[in-house]
Design an enzyme around this catalytic site. Structure first.
Site, PDB file in Angstrom:
ATOM      1  N   HIS A 135       1.614   3.072  -3.314  1.00 14.84           N
ATOM      2  CA  HIS A 135       0.601   3.838  -4.047  1.00 14.84           C
ATOM      3  C   HIS A 135       0.968   5.320  -4.114  1.00 14.84           C
ATOM      4  O   HIS A 135       0.968   5.925  -5.181  1.00 14.84           O
ATOM      5  CB  HIS A 135      -0.774   3.686  -3.389  1.00 14.84           C
ATOM      6  CG  HIS A 135      -1.514   2.464  -3.834  1.00 14.84           C
ATOM      7  ND1 HIS A 135      -1.956   2.280  -5.119  1.00 14.84           N
ATOM      8  CD2 HIS A 135      -1.880   1.348  -3.160  1.00 14.84           C
ATOM      9  CE1 HIS A 135      -2.565   1.121  -5.226  1.00 14.84           C
ATOM     10  NE2 HIS A 135      -2.541   0.528  -4.039  1.00 14.84           N
TER      11      HIS A 135
ATOM     12  N   ASP B 215      -6.954  -6.993  -4.250  1.00 17.51           N
ATOM     13  CA  ASP B 215      -6.869  -5.921  -5.242  1.00 17.51           C
ATOM     14  C   ASP B 215      -7.182  -6.420  -6.643  1.00 17.51           C
ATOM     15  O   ASP B 215      -7.686  -5.658  -7.471  1.00 17.51           O
ATOM     16  CB  ASP B 215      -5.472  -5.305  -5.236  1.00 17.51           C
ATOM     17  CG  ASP B 215      -5.287  -4.255  -4.153  1.00 17.51           C
ATOM     18  OD1 ASP B 215      -6.305  -3.836  -3.571  1.00 17.51           O
ATOM     19  OD2 ASP B 215      -4.139  -3.860  -3.899  1.00 17.51           O
TER      20      ASP B 215
ATOM     21  N   GLN C 173       0.820  -1.212   0.000  1.00 14.00           N
ATOM     22  CA  GLN C 173       0.000   0.000   0.000  1.00 14.00           C
ATOM     23  C   GLN C 173       0.853   1.261   0.000  1.00 14.00           C
ATOM     24  O   GLN C 173       0.485   2.266  -0.589  1.00 14.00           O
ATOM     25  CB  GLN C 173      -0.949  -0.007   1.199  1.00 14.00           C
ATOM     26  CG  GLN C 173      -1.950  -1.143   1.158  1.00 14.00           C
ATOM     27  CD  GLN C 173      -2.663  -1.256  -0.172  1.00 14.00           C
ATOM     28  OE1 GLN C 173      -3.408  -0.356  -0.568  1.00 14.00           O
ATOM     29  NE2 GLN C 173      -2.430  -2.341  -0.894  1.00 14.00           N
TER      30      GLN C 173
ATOM     31  N   GLU D 130      -9.009   0.579   5.721  1.00 18.78           N
ATOM     32  CA  GLU D 130      -9.482   0.135   4.410  1.00 18.78           C
ATOM     33  C   GLU D 130      -9.221  -1.370   4.241  1.00 18.78           C
ATOM     34  O   GLU D 130     -10.119  -2.140   3.914  1.00 18.78           O
ATOM     35  CB  GLU D 130      -8.756   0.921   3.322  1.00 18.78           C
ATOM     36  CG  GLU D 130      -9.136   0.522   1.907  1.00 18.78           C
ATOM     37  CD  GLU D 130      -8.290   1.228   0.867  1.00 18.78           C
ATOM     38  OE1 GLU D 130      -8.710   1.257  -0.303  1.00 18.78           O
ATOM     39  OE2 GLU D 130      -7.200   1.741   1.203  1.00 18.78           O
ATOM     40  N   HIS D 131      -7.977  -1.787   4.448  1.00 20.91           N
ATOM     41  CA  HIS D 131      -7.590  -3.193   4.356  1.00 20.91           C
ATOM     42  C   HIS D 131      -7.060  -3.653   5.715  1.00 20.91           C
ATOM     43  O   HIS D 131      -6.182  -3.006   6.279  1.00 20.91           O
ATOM     44  CB  HIS D 131      -6.479  -3.403   3.326  1.00 20.91           C
ATOM     45  CG  HIS D 131      -6.763  -2.829   1.976  1.00 20.91           C
ATOM     46  ND1 HIS D 131      -6.214  -1.638   1.532  1.00 20.91           N
ATOM     47  CD2 HIS D 131      -7.526  -3.292   0.968  1.00 20.91           C
ATOM     48  CE1 HIS D 131      -6.630  -1.393   0.301  1.00 20.91           C
ATOM     49  NE2 HIS D 131      -7.431  -2.373  -0.067  1.00 20.91           N
TER      50      HIS D 131
END
Length: 437
Positions: free
Chosen positions: A269, A368, A266, A334-335
């Site tokens: 990103h 994902d 992550q 989120e995750h």
């Protein structure tokens, strides 16, 4: 040395430090807002002419007509046919898994007759219908995400949306074959090579060529996010997402390199992404820190990863796994990876997360791309009250009410009494006519 923050729940200032870590300044840049407002107004007024002008200016295309900015179905199918075999097989496998998962989400219409003593056969129900037309915003150029095409288009198709309009910028005419192939697989109807706030405006207001949609979904940059916020109400939107997040709860027995790479997944990103490890084992936390240092030089996006880890990343030592779960619920990530022995037993402890990845072998990256559930997830703590994108986001519910003459006499008296109490005599009279009629 990666200067990632270290927190310990036994410290007196832990709460304040955690709040500071989670704080995300979402205030909008005034110049972005001003630019977006002007673009939206211009496209709303001038339509295609404004779209062509902005596309020439921002994407470097020499288009003179909208026909040059729309891709045909033949071009989409050619992109699919031209993929290397391994890429096509992977894309098709991912699409099938996403479709299979979302087919289980479909809402259904229902109705019943209220046959209670005071109901007199009143029919009540719910009618579920798909949206007519949806717009899909897909990042283009170097930031190309075929997985986002699948995650946004397939649930819409499963929901029964009649028409899908996709917009994707192509800076300097750069088309991404995987993105176009994904559009072909997902059944996108029309694709326009436009992007930015101007594309959002075209979808929201419609132009001479781009049809107006009912809802706009899909990720974008700050200009796209600002535009989606501004057109909400004219059309629906999925969400205005913040930076990507991952939270790993580990018991100290997963291979440290695995966890380090999960945190990287992550962080790569962008510089504002958030990667957090929570663990009750201080020695293991140090092993993960060592893996971060060892693996970072092997990453092509190491500068972005380093910035993200140092800006908003953290390694948090907790007293036990129960406390880890309480903190996870406070963060509402989120995750969330549960990298634990008997991970299933801990799922019940989690109330707030966009997606939960259960067990040591369930890396977030599988979600994902190809596990099946949607990767469009709530961020910035909004998992406390929001859900992943799904079929239900492309369907709407209409209430059904049918009252018999006998039922109108019973319900009319109730309604009239309440309407008089609210000082709305026309409401009351409307009901009373049918009581006395």
């Amino acid at each position: 040395m990666i200067n990632i923050k270290r927190l310990t729940t036994s410290d007196a200032d832990f709460g304040a430090r955690l709040d500071a870590l989670l704080a995300f300044e979402s205030a909008q840049d005034a110049s972005v807002e001003q630019t977006v407002a002007a673009i939206l107004a211009d496209v709303k007024t001038r339509g295609d002419a404004a779209l062509i002008e902005y596309t020439r200016r921002f994407d470097g295309l020499r288009a003179t007509s909208m026909a040059e900015l729309e891709l045909s179905q033949n071009e989409l199918q050619a992109a699919l046919a031209g993929l290397p075999a391994d890429q096509r097989q992977a894309l098709e496998a991912a699409a099938e898994r996403v479709r299979s998962y979302h087919e289980r989400q479909t809402l259904e219409s229902w109705q019943y007759v209220d046959d209670g003593a005071d109901a007199c056969g009143t029919l009540l129900g719910q009618k579920v219908t798909p949206l007519d037309r949806v717009g899909l915003y897909v990042p283009g150029g170097k930031a190309s995400y075929p997985s986002s095409v699948l995650m946004n288009a397939i649930p819409a198709r499963v929901a029964g949306v009649a028409e899908l309009i996709m917009v994707v910028p192509t800076p300097a005419g750069e088309h991404n074959p995987l993105v176009l192939a994904a559009a072909a697989l997902a059944g996108v109807d029309r694709v326009f090579t436009i992007g930015g706030a101007q594309a959002v405006a075209a979808l929201a207001y419609g132009t001479q060529t781009v049809p107006q949609v009912d809802k706009i979904v899909g990720p974008g940059n700050a200009y796209v996010a600002a535009a989606k916020r501004r057109v909400f109400g004219v059309v629906g939107i999925d969400m205005v997402a913040g930076p990507s997040e991952i939270l790993v709860i580990c018991d100290g027995h997963t291979e440290p390199d695995w966890v380090a790479m999960d945190l990287f997944s992550q962080a790569e990103h962008d510089e504002l992404a958030q990667s957090i490890l929570i663990c009750p084992d201080a020695v293991y936390i140090e092993r993960v820190a060592a893996s971060l240092e060892k693996l970072l030089p092997t990453m092509p996006r190491q500068q972005v990863i380093r910035a993200a880890l140092e800006n908003r990343g953290a390694l948090i030592e907790v007293r036990d796994l129960d406390e880890a779960c309480r903190i996870a619920n406070r963060i509402a990530p989120e995750h969330l990876e549960l990298s634990l022995a008997d991970a299933d037993a801990w799922v019940a402890k989690i109330r707030h997360a966009g997606a939960i990845f259960i067990g040591r072998y369930t890396s977030e990256s599988l979600g994902d791309y190809c596990a099946g559930p949607n990767h469009v997830l709530p961020t910035s703590g909004s998992a406390r009250f929001s859900s992943p994108l799904g079929v239900y986001d492309f369907q709407k519910r209409t209430s059904l009410i049918r009252v018999s003459p006998a039922g109108s006499r019973i319900l009319g008296r109730i309604a009239a009494t309440l309407a008089h109490g609210e000082g709305l005599p026309a409401h009351a009279r409307s009901a009373e006519y049918r009581v006395d009629g």
